[in-house]
Design a protein around this motif. Structure first.
Motif: not given
Length: 158
Positions: A32-44
């Motif tokens: 859970f996160d308000p928007d996941f913008h610092v989670w680097e979900l798109g990092a390889s």
């Protein structure tokens, strides 16, 4: 295993502990996160970890207030959702929950990385501490039940 606790205060530490938490997951990952913008979900590296986890039968549940950052910055994550849609669920929180500002990742109800406020990096990681995950796990269940499905044809719908 013996309980390990690591306080952290920087983005680098948060991301390091998040990676460790994902690596330890075998069956369930709830985030859970308000928007996941610092989670680097798109990092390889994150993509590789999550693909390995999902390929081995893990299940991933994410809940957020909104997902513009993920849709804009994480095309790899969007592909992962498409490739593993049967193992990944994404939900958008209801308006009543928009005041929630914490952020956490729980693996197998034994490991947790949590930031006390999503605008700051101060938090803690606890590994092999099932009792430490209970409050956040209960919060996640409430968040999940009060949220709507957020996966649509071409976007996360967050």
């Amino acid at each position: 295993m013996e309980r390990q606790s690591f306080p952290f205060t920087t983005r680098a530490e948060f991301l390091q502990h998040l990676s460790s938490c994902i690596a330890r997951a075998e069956h369930t990952l709830t985030m859970f996160d308000p928007d996941f913008h610092v989670w680097e979900l798109g990092a390889s590296s994150t993509d590789a970890q999550l693909r390995h986890y999902l390929k081995n039968g893990g299940r991933l549940q994410l809940a957020a207030h909104e997902g513009r950052a993920v849709e804009r910055d994480a095309p790899r994550f969007l592909r992962l959702i498409k490739d593993y849609g049967h193992l990944v669920e994404v939900r958008r929180t209801s308006q009543q929950l928009r005041q929630l500002t914490d952020s956490f990742c729980i693996a197998d109800d034994r490991h947790i990385v949590r930031r006390f406020h999503a605008d700051h990096f101060r938090g803690e990681a606890v590994f092999d501490g099932a009792e430490d995950t209970q409050t956040s796990a209960e919060r996640f269940i409430t968040i999940w039940l009060e949220s709507a499905p957020g996966l649509y044809a071409n976007s996360t719908g967050l």
